[in-house]
Design a protein around this motif. Structure first.
Motif, mmCIF file in Angstrom:
data_model
loop_
_atom_site.group_PDB
_atom_site.id
_atom_site.type_symbol
_atom_site.label_atom_id
_atom_site.label_comp_id
_atom_site.label_asym_id
_atom_site.label_seq_id
_atom_site.Cartn_x
_atom_site.Cartn_y
_atom_site.Cartn_z
ATOM 1 N N ALA A 178 19.385 -38.756 -10.160
ATOM 2 C CA ALA A 178 19.251 -39.531 -11.396
ATOM 3 C C ALA A 178 17.852 -39.347 -11.971
ATOM 4 O O ALA A 178 16.868 -39.215 -11.225
ATOM 5 C CB ALA A 178 19.511 -41.016 -11.126
ATOM 6 N N VAL A 179 17.762 -39.333 -13.279
ATOM 7 C CA VAL A 179 16.466 -39.254 -13.947
ATOM 8 C C VAL A 179 15.734 -40.577 -13.754
ATOM 9 O O VAL A 179 16.292 -41.648 -13.997
ATOM 10 C CB VAL A 179 16.636 -38.953 -15.447
ATOM 11 C CG1 VAL A 179 15.272 -38.944 -16.139
ATOM 12 C CG2 VAL A 179 17.349 -37.627 -15.659
ATOM 13 N N GLU A 180 14.488 -40.511 -13.323
ATOM 14 C CA GLU A 180 13.663 -41.714 -13.181
ATOM 15 C C GLU A 180 12.986 -41.979 -14.526
ATOM 16 O O GLU A 180 12.049 -41.269 -14.916
ATOM 17 C CB GLU A 180 12.629 -41.525 -12.074
ATOM 18 C CG GLU A 180 13.252 -41.291 -10.704
ATOM 19 C CD GLU A 180 12.203 -41.065 -9.629
ATOM 20 O OE1 GLU A 180 11.164 -41.759 -9.660
ATOM 21 O OE2 GLU A 180 12.421 -40.190 -8.773
ATOM 22 N N ARG A 181 13.472 -42.997 -15.211
ATOM 23 C CA ARG A 181 13.013 -43.293 -16.570
ATOM 24 C C ARG A 181 11.741 -44.149 -16.554
ATOM 25 O O ARG A 181 11.417 -44.804 -15.564
ATOM 26 C CB ARG A 181 14.109 -44.034 -17.331
ATOM 27 C CG ARG A 181 15.348 -43.189 -17.596
ATOM 28 C CD ARG A 181 15.092 -42.206 -18.703
ATOM 29 N NE ARG A 181 16.198 -41.255 -18.876
ATOM 30 C CZ ARG A 181 16.161 -40.239 -19.702
ATOM 31 N NH1 ARG A 181 15.093 -40.037 -20.454
ATOM 32 N NH2 ARG A 181 17.182 -39.414 -19.800
ATOM 33 N N GLN A 182 11.049 -44.124 -17.699
ATOM 34 C CA GLN A 182 9.797 -44.868 -17.875
ATOM 35 C C GLN A 182 8.818 -44.552 -16.749
ATOM 36 O O GLN A 182 8.081 -45.413 -16.279
ATOM 37 C CB GLN A 182 10.070 -46.367 -17.951
ATOM 38 C CG GLN A 182 10.872 -46.774 -19.186
ATOM 39 C CD GLN A 182 11.136 -48.259 -19.238
ATOM 40 O OE1 GLN A 182 11.956 -48.780 -18.479
ATOM 41 N NE2 GLN A 182 10.427 -48.972 -20.114
ATOM 42 N N THR A 183 8.845 -43.295 -16.326
ATOM 43 C CA THR A 183 7.954 -42.833 -15.269
ATOM 44 C C THR A 183 7.159 -41.655 -15.821
ATOM 45 O O THR A 183 7.730 -40.638 -16.209
ATOM 46 C CB THR A 183 8.750 -42.405 -14.023
ATOM 47 O OG1 THR A 183 9.541 -43.514 -13.571
ATOM 48 C CG2 THR A 183 7.815 -41.966 -12.911
ATOM 49 N N GLU A 184 5.851 -41.819 -15.855
ATOM 50 C CA GLU A 184 4.984 -40.883 -16.563
ATOM 51 C C GLU A 184 4.023 -40.191 -15.598
ATOM 52 O O GLU A 184 3.462 -40.825 -14.703
ATOM 53 C CB GLU A 184 4.191 -41.646 -17.624
ATOM 54 C CG GLU A 184 3.303 -40.794 -18.494
ATOM 55 C CD GLU A 184 2.607 -41.600 -19.576
ATOM 56 O OE1 GLU A 184 1.866 -41.003 -20.362
ATOM 57 O OE2 GLU A 184 2.813 -42.830 -19.619
ATOM 58 N N LEU A 185 3.869 -38.901 -15.784
ATOM 59 C CA LEU A 185 2.882 -38.155 -15.018
ATOM 60 C C LEU A 185 1.495 -38.396 -15.614
ATOM 61 O O LEU A 185 1.274 -38.177 -16.801
ATOM 62 C CB LEU A 185 3.197 -36.663 -15.045
ATOM 63 C CG LEU A 185 2.168 -35.748 -14.370
ATOM 64 C CD1 LEU A 185 2.166 -35.945 -12.864
ATOM 65 C CD2 LEU A 185 2.419 -34.283 -14.728
ATOM 66 N N ILE A 186 0.568 -38.843 -14.767
ATOM 67 C CA ILE A 186 -0.816 -39.039 -15.207
ATOM 68 C C ILE A 186 -1.631 -37.779 -14.954
ATOM 69 O O ILE A 186 -2.462 -37.368 -15.762
ATOM 70 C CB ILE A 186 -1.449 -40.248 -14.483
ATOM 71 C CG1 ILE A 186 -0.662 -41.516 -14.805
ATOM 72 C CG2 ILE A 186 -2.909 -40.408 -14.882
ATOM 73 C CD1 ILE A 186 -1.096 -42.717 -14.006
#
Length: 513
Positions: A123-131
């Motif tokens: 599943a796509v992990e949403r609201q997860t951002e690469l810093i």
């Protein structure tokens, strides 16, 4: 700290296809996206023939064909009348199982890919951002910001930047992104309408220096208008409305708009990253290259990036190849990206050039010359091969070797269907395989059996010769279905040398190094 084989950053079509291919090949994937949900609007529409061919490997082609809209022809309009019609069936017939343009909007495309990925347990992990991320000896450590704002580290063997034009992965590895920005402001409008340009075909207006196209969507009377403006309206993109740009579609293409479901404006760039790989990080799709929408190439090129890289990552992670195999990703894809940006830039510049000479070429010369030129089969084939991406090859790539008939190592295998036998059917497999058109020697058959490489023999027919294939030659197909080796003698020694020279093992070694 969580650990995965590959961290995919970005869940657009490129990232989703990469995750799908890797998962099917047994690679542990984590895919993240900073958005809260898949997009509900999109600018990308076209699914080219080569993408559909490759989608056979994931059993996706039929789903796209069912859900999308088949475009049979493109029409060129001048002074309010259709001046020329080019039929795709005529142009691409005999070259591919899909001699047409398929319209399948990106938002629907993404939903299909997400559903397929979820059936495989990812599943796509949403609201997860690469810093950002740092590279270690045996992998990368990525810093992520989650839905609640919390920051965590995760580990992966490799990280892939499918995160668009403002890619954090690209910025982190320090790859330059040279190029420029088109001065025109683009707009897109999804409409319900009537009129002669709503007949399910593609229509392009050549009258003005501002581009305008009517792209059919699935469903009666549905279309997408894509156009540009360059006058004072381009300076007020934030406040521009459909009524400000609708006159031309109504007057030139006789579009009777009944309802506007979506309207948006945007600027377009033409750029190619200086590098597609640095260490354990890779760039794909819009993170690596962006260009004008001329020819509907963008999304298809990103998908091609994903398929090219997926099998190579899987082989290295399984211990079947050394790290240098991954260098071939940039070597094969960056040259194509540069040529594509240059080509689409020339096409778009011609379609939007200012001045009386440019207008004369578009409105008087092009509608007359294009149909005449397209009446010659070699020209038709060249046009279709280029737009459909079936002409894309890796002849100069480090993994390509040999010539047999007119087919070189690095070429797409020519498609031939004879008496119901489709030589692309075996390509649904996702591993190495050998094709022989004619008779395979007993030695070759025995060697392939011993190495567990499928070998497919097709009884010789003149149709194979016409397609450029050589009788009794061997063609080694890569997991992404491109020809790796073409050997006219059809000997197992040629195969053994190929795998030895490239350090590719046909059985697993030490995985996940």
């Amino acid at each position: 700290m969580t650990q995965s084989d590959v961290l995919v950053v970005g869940a657009g079509p490129t990232g989703l296809v990469l995750a799908l291919w890797l998962t099917k090949l047994g690679v542990q994937v984590r895919i993240i996206d900073k958005t809260a949900a898949p997009g509900t609007t999109s600018r990308a529409l076209a699914v080219q023939a080569r993408t559909l061919e490759l989608y056979r490997q994931l059993d996706l082609a039929d789903a796209v064909l069912t859900a999308g809209h088949r475009v049979p022809a493109v029409n060129l309009w001048v002074r309010g009348e259709a001046a020329a019609r080019l039929a795709f069936e005529t142009i691409g017939s005999g070259l591919t199982p899909y001699p047409f343009l398929k319209i399948f909007p990106q938002d629907q495309h993404e939903r299909l890919l997400i559903e397929r990925l979820e059936t495989l347990g990812v599943a796509v992990e949403r609201q997860t951002e690469l810093i950002g991320f740092t590279e270690k000896e045996n992998g990368v450590i990525a810093r992520l910001r989650g839905p609640a704002g919390q920051e965590v580290d995760c580990a992966a063997n490799y990280i892939t930047g499918c995160d668009g034009a403002h890619s954090v992965v690209r910025q982190t590895i320090g790859a330059g992104f040279p190029g420029g920005t088109y001065r025109q402001l683009f707009y897109v409008a999804d409409v319900e309408a009537a009129g002669p340009a709503l007949n399910g075909e593609l229509h392009i207006d050549l009258d003005d220096a501002d581009f305008l196209g009517v792209f059919p969507l699935a469903g009666q009377g549905r279309a997408r208008l894509i156009g540009t403006v360059r006058d004072e309206r381009a300076d007020r993109a934030e406040t521009l409305e459909f009524k400000d740009v609708s006159d031309r579609a109504i007057n030139h293409l006789k579009v009777q708009v009944r309802n506007v479901n979506w309207f948006s404006t945007y600027h377009v760039h033409h750029r190619v990253a200086q590098h597609f790989r640095k260490g354990r990080a890779f760039l794909l799709g819009d993170a690596a290259h962006i260009h004008s929408p001329a020819g509907g190439q963008g999304m298809n090129t990103g998908i091609g990036d994903a398929i090219n890289l997926a099998w190579k990552l899987a082989a290295v992670l399984a211990g079947r190849a050394g790290d240098d195999l991954l260098d071939s990703y940039e070597a094969e894809r960056i040259g194509f990206a540069r040529r594509l940006v240059a080509t689409t830039d020339r096409i778009f510049s011609f379609a939007t050039a200012d001045g009386p000479i440019a207008e004369f070429m578009r409105t008087r010369v092009a509608p007359v010359v294009i149909p005449i030129v397209a009446s010659f089969r070699p020209v038709r084939e060249f046009m279709f091969r280029t737009v459909s991406q079936i002409t894309l090859n890796y002849r100069q790539g480090p993994l390509s070797r040999g010539i047999a008939g007119h087919v070189h190592g690095g070429d797409r295998l020519p498609w031939v269907r004879v008496d119901g036998v489709d030589n692309f059917t075996p390509l649904a497999g996702m591993d190495w395989q050998v094709h022989v058109y004619g008779s395979a020697s007993g030695e070759l058959t025995a060697w392939c059996a011993a190495q567990n490489i499928p070998i497919h023999s097709f009884g010789w027919r003149l149709e194979y010769e016409r397609a450029g294939l050589a009788r009794d030659a061997l063609y080694l197909l890569r997991p992404d279905t491109y020809v790796a080796l073409a050997d006219s003698l059809g000997t197992p020694e040629a195969l053994a040398r190929y795998f030895a020279d490239h350090g590719i093992k046909l059985s697993a070694g030490s995985p996940r190094s």
